[in-house]
Design a protein around this motif. Structure first.
Motif, PDB file in Angstrom:
ATOM      1  N   ASP A  99       8.621   3.207  -4.236  1.00 18.83           N
ATOM      2  CA  ASP A  99       9.268   2.722  -3.021  1.00 18.83           C
ATOM      3  C   ASP A  99       8.644   3.347  -1.784  1.00 18.83           C
ATOM      4  N   ASP A 100       8.388   4.644  -1.837  1.00 11.29           N
ATOM      5  CA  ASP A 100       7.772   5.316  -0.691  1.00 11.29           C
ATOM      6  C   ASP A 100       6.402   4.734  -0.373  1.00 11.29           C
ATOM      7  N   ASP A 101       5.625   4.428  -1.403  1.00  9.90           N
ATOM      8  CA  ASP A 101       4.301   3.857  -1.193  1.00  9.90           C
ATOM      9  C   ASP A 101       4.398   2.491  -0.510  1.00  9.90           C
ATOM     10  N   GLN A 102       5.324   1.659  -0.985  1.00 12.88           N
ATOM     11  CA  GLN A 102       5.474   0.336  -0.378  1.00 12.88           C
ATOM     12  C   GLN A 102       5.901   0.447   1.080  1.00 12.88           C
ATOM     13  N   LEU A 103       6.841   1.325   1.356  1.00 11.73           N
ATOM     14  CA  LEU A 103       7.286   1.526   2.734  1.00 11.73           C
ATOM     15  C   LEU A 103       6.137   1.995   3.628  1.00 11.73           C
ATOM     16  N   ALA A 104       5.344   2.931   3.123  1.00 10.04           N
ATOM     17  CA  ALA A 104       4.246   3.470   3.922  1.00 10.04           C
ATOM     18  C   ALA A 104       3.198   2.404   4.205  1.00 10.04           C
ATOM     19  N   PHE A 105       2.873   1.583   3.207  1.00 13.28           N
ATOM     20  CA  PHE A 105       1.884   0.529   3.422  1.00 13.28           C
ATOM     21  C   PHE A 105       2.411  -0.518   4.403  1.00 13.28           C
ATOM     22  N   ILE A 136       5.906  -9.950   8.883  1.00 14.13           N
ATOM     23  CA  ILE A 136       5.213  -9.795   7.608  1.00 14.13           C
ATOM     24  C   ILE A 136       6.230  -9.390   6.549  1.00 14.13           C
ATOM     25  N   SER A 137       6.088  -9.979   5.362  1.00 17.06           N
ATOM     26  CA  SER A 137       6.916  -9.604   4.214  1.00 17.06           C
ATOM     27  C   SER A 137       6.016  -9.040   3.120  1.00 17.06           C
ATOM     28  N   THR A 138       6.482  -7.989   2.474  1.00 19.30           N
ATOM     29  CA  THR A 138       5.786  -7.433   1.314  1.00 19.30           C
ATOM     30  C   THR A 138       6.734  -7.496   0.124  1.00 19.30           C
ATOM     31  N   LEU A 139       6.215  -7.959  -1.008  1.00 14.98           N
ATOM     32  CA  LEU A 139       6.985  -8.051  -2.242  1.00 14.98           C
ATOM     33  C   LEU A 139       6.276  -7.257  -3.329  1.00 14.98           C
ATOM     34  N   LEU A 150      -6.077   4.012   2.216  1.00 11.74           N
ATOM     35  CA  LEU A 150      -6.898   3.080   2.978  1.00 11.74           C
ATOM     36  C   LEU A 150      -7.302   3.713   4.302  1.00 11.74           C
ATOM     37  N   SER A 151      -8.594   3.685   4.592  1.00 11.85           N
ATOM     38  CA  SER A 151      -9.047   4.125   5.917  1.00 11.85           C
ATOM     39  C   SER A 151      -8.579   3.114   6.955  1.00 11.85           C
ATOM     40  N   ASP A 152      -8.603   3.512   8.206  1.00 10.49           N
ATOM     41  CA  ASP A 152      -8.240   2.586   9.278  1.00 10.49           C
ATOM     42  C   ASP A 152      -9.175   1.381   9.281  1.00 10.49           C
ATOM     43  N   GLU A 153     -10.433   1.583   8.970  1.00 11.17           N
ATOM     44  CA  GLU A 153     -11.395   0.482   8.961  1.00 11.17           C
ATOM     45  C   GLU A 153     -11.053  -0.521   7.860  1.00 11.17           C
ATOM     46  N   ILE A 154     -10.776  -0.027   6.662  1.00 12.34           N
ATOM     47  CA  ILE A 154     -10.451  -0.923   5.554  1.00 12.34           C
ATOM     48  C   ILE A 154      -9.123  -1.627   5.817  1.00 12.34           C
ATOM     49  N   PHE A 155      -8.159  -0.895   6.358  1.00 16.24           N
ATOM     50  CA  PHE A 155      -6.891  -1.553   6.675  1.00 16.24           C
ATOM     51  C   PHE A 155      -7.093  -2.650   7.715  1.00 16.24           C
ATOM     52  N   GLY A 156      -7.966  -2.409   8.694  1.00 18.08           N
ATOM     53  CA  GLY A 156      -8.261  -3.440   9.685  1.00 18.08           C
ATOM     54  C   GLY A 156      -8.832  -4.693   9.044  1.00 18.08           C
ATOM     55  N   GLU A 157      -9.676  -4.526   8.040  1.00 15.61           N
ATOM     56  CA  GLU A 157     -10.223  -5.687   7.334  1.00 15.61           C
ATOM     57  C   GLU A 157      -9.124  -6.418   6.570  1.00 15.61           C
ATOM     58  N   ILE A 158      -8.216  -5.668   5.993  1.00 15.40           N
ATOM     59  CA  ILE A 158      -7.103  -6.285   5.274  1.00 15.40           C
ATOM     60  C   ILE A 158      -6.219  -7.067   6.249  1.00 15.40           C
ATOM     61  N   HIS A 159      -5.969  -6.489   7.394  1.00 18.87           N
ATOM     62  CA  HIS A 159      -5.158  -7.183   8.397  1.00 18.87           C
ATOM     63  C   HIS A 159      -5.829  -8.474   8.844  1.00 18.87           C
ATOM     64  N   SER A 160      -7.118  -8.427   9.082  1.00 17.26           N
ATOM     65  CA  SER A 160      -7.849  -9.634   9.477  1.00 17.26           C
ATOM     66  C   SER A 160      -7.819 -10.682   8.367  1.00 17.26           C
ATOM     67  N   ALA A 169       4.546  -0.172   6.726  1.00 14.22           N
ATOM     68  CA  ALA A 169       4.677   0.400   8.065  1.00 14.22           C
ATOM     69  C   ALA A 169       3.349   0.433   8.820  1.00 14.22           C
ATOM     70  N   ARG A 170       2.229   0.284   8.125  1.00 11.18           N
ATOM     71  CA  ARG A 170       0.946   0.238   8.826  1.00 11.18           C
ATOM     72  C   ARG A 170       0.804  -1.049   9.644  1.00 11.18           C
ATOM     73  N   PHE A 171       1.586  -2.066   9.296  1.00 14.20           N
ATOM     74  CA  PHE A 171       1.550  -3.309  10.060  1.00 14.20           C
ATOM     75  C   PHE A 171       2.458  -3.268  11.286  1.00 14.20           C
ATOM     76  N   GLY A 172       3.345  -2.265  11.352  1.00 16.79           N
ATOM     77  CA  GLY A 172       4.249  -2.161  12.485  1.00 16.79           C
ATOM     78  C   GLY A 172       5.593  -1.610  12.067  1.00 16.79           C
ATOM     79  N   PRO A 173       6.528  -1.468  13.032  1.00 19.21           N
ATOM     80  CA  PRO A 173       7.864  -0.961  12.704  1.00 19.21           C
ATOM     81  C   PRO A 173       8.550  -1.844  11.668  1.00 19.21           C
ATOM     82  N   LEU A 174       9.319  -1.218  10.779  1.00 21.18           N
ATOM     83  CA  LEU A 174       9.989  -1.947   9.721  1.00 21.18           C
ATOM     84  C   LEU A 174      11.369  -2.426  10.168  1.00 21.18           C
TER      85      LEU A 174
END
Length: 301
Positions: free
Chosen positions: A52-58, A107-110, A25-35, A60-65
């Motif tokens: 697991d690594d992918d989920q952690l990385a995604f 935020i929670s991710t499942l 995800l580009s920063d722009e697309i991630f910003g749209e997802i956040h909004s 973490a884009r919202f902030g510290p885990l």
């Protein structure tokens, strides 16, 4: 023009994000997802097939885990991942994640790993819509109330419907191995959208200043607005799905309706701030430590 589509799945809550791979995800697309998350409260992504690594990385884009949980063990070698495993018990109660500490996750991710062929859905409720539904007199009362949240109660069901009795007992022992009591405003002001919402759920056990019986009656009335069908999204899991919800303005529930079949999700949560009420006052601890072993937000508080 956006590279993806956001499709509402409910009039008041929830959207499905189509046409993206969250690993790229580009920063722009991630910003749209956040909004979109702020607007819809819950976002679902089908068929992501993440590691697991992918989920952690995604996440973490919202902030510290945060850690996986303040007391319950994490996935081995993965201190930020909580296994939501039917074998260890079934928390089929409405709740917001970890509200018994002063700084619950924002935020929670499942992520769906083992999905039963029927049942095992996740229900997620919009607590801001519930607040708006309150009659004016009840809103005015709720605005003034504070609730005591604690992990020291029977949150996870005993093994009477498919769980391993030894694992359930072990999970329960771990869950209350350290206990917290925290006072949160019954009406929380969202730190980004400024929306007011009913910040209660299963860990809210009493109202500050009232008897247990009186407090329970009020909490039950308020909770009945949260769980109105029009405020609730039902996510029907498929293997590989990822669901992201704003833990500051939702509750969720996992119905125990899949017999003795296995169900396994992995949860990763993002550190949140200290809730604030309509009067600007912050949540405060009544019992227990600062939970800084669990969330970096507590270290900064």
């Amino acid at each position: 023009m956006s590279e993806f589509d956001i499709r509402k799945v409910g009039g008041r809550i929830g959207a499905e994000v189509v046409g993206v791979d969250v690993r790229d995800l580009s920063d722009e697309i991630f910003g749209e997802i956040h909004s979109a998350l702020l607007e819809h409260k819950v976002l679902g992504f089908r068929g992501q097939e993440l590691s697991d690594d992918d989920q952690l990385a995604f996440a973490a884009r919202f902030g510290p885990l945060t850690g996986a949980h303040p007391t319950v063990p994490a996935v081995e070698g993965r201190p930020e991942i909580l296994p939501v495993d039917s074998e260890s018990g079934r928390a089929n109660q409405w709740h917001t994640d970890v509200t018994f500490v002063q700084s619950p996750p924002k935020i929670s991710t499942l992520r769906g790993l083992v999905i039963p062929p029927y049942g095992g859905n996740t229900l997620i409720a919009n607590t801001a819509a519930a607040y708006k539904d309150l009659p004016e007199e009840l809103r005015a009362l709720a605005d003034r109330l504070w609730a005591v949240h604690t992990n020291d109660y029977d949150y996870v069901r005993p093994a009477d419907s498919g769980g391993d009795p030894d694992k359930v007992a072990e999970h329960r022992k771990a869950f209350v191995s350290r206990t917290w009591k925290t006072a949160h405003p019954v009406v929380r002001v969202h730190p980004e959208s400024s929306e007011r919402n009913l910040y209660i759920g299963g860990f809210a056990q009493k109202i500050v200043g009232l008897s247990s019986r009186e407090g329970r009656a009020i909490l039950d009335i308020l909770q009945s607005y949260v769980t109105r069908p029009e405020n609730v999204l039902r996510w029907v899991w498929q293997p590989g799905d990822l669901v992201v919800f704003d833990n500051r303005i939702t509750q969720h529930y996992a119905p125990d309706d899949y017999g003795d079949l296995p169900r396994l999700l992995h949860r990763v949560t993002v550190a949140g701030d200290i809730p604030v009420g309509v009067d600007g006052k912050e949540s405060y601890r009544l019992e227990g430590d600062d939970a800084s072993h669990y969330t970096p937000a507590e270290k900064a508080a």
